[in-house]
Design a protein around this motif. Structure first.
Motif, PDB file in Angstrom:
ATOM      1  N   THR A  22     -31.403 -37.489  37.320  1.00  7.54           N
ATOM      2  CA  THR A  22     -31.675 -37.069  39.310  1.00  7.54           C
ATOM      3  C   THR A  22     -30.583 -37.424  39.947  1.00  7.54           C
ATOM      4  O   THR A  22     -30.881 -38.823  39.939  1.00  7.54           O
ATOM      5  N   HIS A  23     -29.906 -36.899  41.097  1.00  3.76           N
ATOM      6  CA  HIS A  23     -29.281 -37.419  42.074  1.00  3.76           C
ATOM      7  C   HIS A  23     -29.961 -37.711  42.967  1.00  3.76           C
ATOM      8  O   HIS A  23     -30.969 -36.679  43.244  1.00  3.76           O
ATOM      9  N   TYR A  24     -29.355 -38.832  43.233  1.00  2.57           N
ATOM     10  CA  TYR A  24     -30.389 -39.872  44.479  1.00  2.57           C
ATOM     11  C   TYR A  24     -29.861 -40.418  45.462  1.00  2.57           C
ATOM     12  O   TYR A  24     -28.499 -40.556  44.596  1.00  2.57           O
ATOM     13  N   GLU A  25     -29.554 -40.145  46.498  1.00  2.00           N
ATOM     14  CA  GLU A  25     -28.468 -41.039  47.129  1.00  2.00           C
ATOM     15  C   GLU A  25     -28.562 -42.416  47.719  1.00  2.00           C
ATOM     16  O   GLU A  25     -30.667 -42.736  47.355  1.00  2.00           O
ATOM     17  N   PRO A  26     -27.677 -43.188  48.254  1.00  4.18           N
ATOM     18  CA  PRO A  26     -28.396 -44.243  48.633  1.00  4.18           C
ATOM     19  C   PRO A  26     -29.570 -44.332  49.046  1.00  4.18           C
ATOM     20  O   PRO A  26     -29.514 -43.273  50.430  1.00  4.18           O
ATOM     21  N   VAL A  27     -30.261 -45.360  49.782  1.00  4.26           N
ATOM     22  CA  VAL A  27     -31.472 -45.743  50.988  1.00  4.26           C
ATOM     23  C   VAL A  27     -30.469 -45.809  52.116  1.00  4.26           C
ATOM     24  O   VAL A  27     -31.031 -45.525  53.062  1.00  4.26           O
ATOM     25  N   GLU A  28     -29.093 -46.438  52.086  1.00  3.13           N
ATOM     26  CA  GLU A  28     -27.710 -46.236  53.381  1.00  3.13           C
ATOM     27  C   GLU A  28     -27.814 -45.175  53.085  1.00  3.13           C
ATOM     28  O   GLU A  28     -25.986 -45.432  53.036  1.00  3.13           O
ATOM     29  N   LEU A  54     -32.598 -51.759  57.095  1.00  2.00           N
ATOM     30  CA  LEU A  54     -32.197 -50.658  56.715  1.00  2.00           C
ATOM     31  C   LEU A  54     -31.420 -49.936  57.812  1.00  2.00           C
ATOM     32  O   LEU A  54     -32.412 -49.969  58.753  1.00  2.00           O
ATOM     33  N   ALA A  55     -30.867 -48.672  57.631  1.00  2.00           N
ATOM     34  CA  ALA A  55     -30.311 -48.503  58.765  1.00  2.00           C
ATOM     35  C   ALA A  55     -30.685 -46.506  58.294  1.00  2.00           C
ATOM     36  O   ALA A  55     -31.090 -46.103  57.168  1.00  2.00           O
ATOM     37  N   GLN A  56     -30.944 -46.282  59.221  1.00  5.05           N
ATOM     38  CA  GLN A  56     -31.630 -44.283  59.147  1.00  5.05           C
ATOM     39  C   GLN A  56     -30.214 -43.517  58.139  1.00  5.05           C
ATOM     40  O   GLN A  56     -29.093 -44.019  58.092  1.00  5.05           O
ATOM     41  N   VAL A  57     -31.107 -42.807  57.841  1.00 10.30           N
ATOM     42  CA  VAL A  57     -30.355 -41.598  56.895  1.00 10.30           C
ATOM     43  C   VAL A  57     -28.972 -41.435  57.998  1.00 10.30           C
ATOM     44  O   VAL A  57     -30.209 -40.471  58.579  1.00 10.30           O
ATOM     45  N   ASP A  59     -27.034 -41.932  59.961  1.00  9.04           N
ATOM     46  CA  ASP A  59     -27.317 -42.231  61.654  1.00  9.04           C
ATOM     47  C   ASP A  59     -25.710 -42.652  61.868  1.00  9.04           C
ATOM     48  O   ASP A  59     -24.724 -42.935  61.268  1.00  9.04           O
ATOM     49  N   PRO A  60     -25.567 -42.261  63.357  1.00  8.16           N
ATOM     50  CA  PRO A  60     -24.314 -41.923  63.660  1.00  8.16           C
ATOM     51  C   PRO A  60     -23.212 -43.155  63.904  1.00  8.16           C
ATOM     52  O   PRO A  60     -22.297 -43.579  63.342  1.00  8.16           O
ATOM     53  N   ARG A  61     -24.078 -44.134  63.483  1.00 11.39           N
ATOM     54  CA  ARG A  61     -23.174 -45.570  64.035  1.00 11.39           C
ATOM     55  C   ARG A  61     -22.777 -46.475  62.310  1.00 11.39           C
ATOM     56  O   ARG A  61     -21.795 -47.022  62.807  1.00 11.39           O
ATOM     57  N   TYR A  62     -23.053 -45.789  61.432  1.00 13.38           N
ATOM     58  CA  TYR A  62     -22.719 -45.600  60.280  1.00 13.38           C
ATOM     59  C   TYR A  62     -22.182 -44.570  59.468  1.00 13.38           C
ATOM     60  O   TYR A  62     -23.103 -43.836  58.610  1.00 13.38           O
ATOM     61  N   PRO A  63     -20.812 -43.789  59.843  1.00 11.74           N
ATOM     62  CA  PRO A  63     -20.669 -43.027  59.393  1.00 11.74           C
ATOM     63  C   PRO A  63     -20.001 -43.125  58.256  1.00 11.74           C
ATOM     64  O   PRO A  63     -19.006 -42.465  57.347  1.00 11.74           O
ATOM     65  N   HIS A  64     -19.531 -44.170  57.274  1.00 10.79           N
ATOM     66  CA  HIS A  64     -18.519 -44.252  56.089  1.00 10.79           C
ATOM     67  C   HIS A  64     -19.403 -44.717  54.823  1.00 10.79           C
ATOM     68  O   HIS A  64     -20.335 -45.193  55.152  1.00 10.79           O
TER      69      HIS A  64
END
Length: 78
Positions: A22-28, A54-57, A59-64
Motif C-alpha cells: 500500500t502507498h503511504y506518504e512519509p510522516v513529514e 515532527l512537522a505537520q503534514v 506545513d507551509p514552512r516545509y514545502p520541499h
C-alpha cells in the motif's frame, strides 16, 4: 519459493497492512496521502521528544521534499 514449492503473490497471514503493498506518504510529507485515508505506515515507530519534533503534514514552512531514493520498504510474502 515457499515450503509448498510455490511462489506466493501475497501472504495470507501475519501482515499489518496487506495483503498487497500500500502507498503511504512519509510522516513529514508536504502533501496529504492522495490514495488512502491512512497518511503514514501503521508500523511507524516514533519516539516523541523536544529534540525530535515532527512537522505537520502540508506545513507551509516545509514545502520541499529531500530524498535519497533508497528503498525503505521491501515487501515479501511473509
Amino acid at each position: 519459493m515457499k515450503a509448498d514449492g510455490m511462489g506466493w503473490l501475497f501472504a495470507p497471514t501475519g501482515l499489518v497492512d496487506g495483503p498487497l503493498p500500500t502507498h503511504y506518504e512519509p510522516v513529514e510529507s508536504p502533501v496529504h496521502n492522495p490514495l488512502y485515508k491512512q497518511q503514514s505506515s501503521p508500523v511507524l515507530k516514533y519516539w516523541p521528544s523536544d529534540q525530535n519534533q515532527l512537522a505537520q503534514v502540508a506545513d507551509p514552512r516545509y514545502p520541499h521534499i529531500l530524498s535519497t531514493y533508497r528503498l525503505t520498504e521491501h515487501h515479501l510474502s511473509g
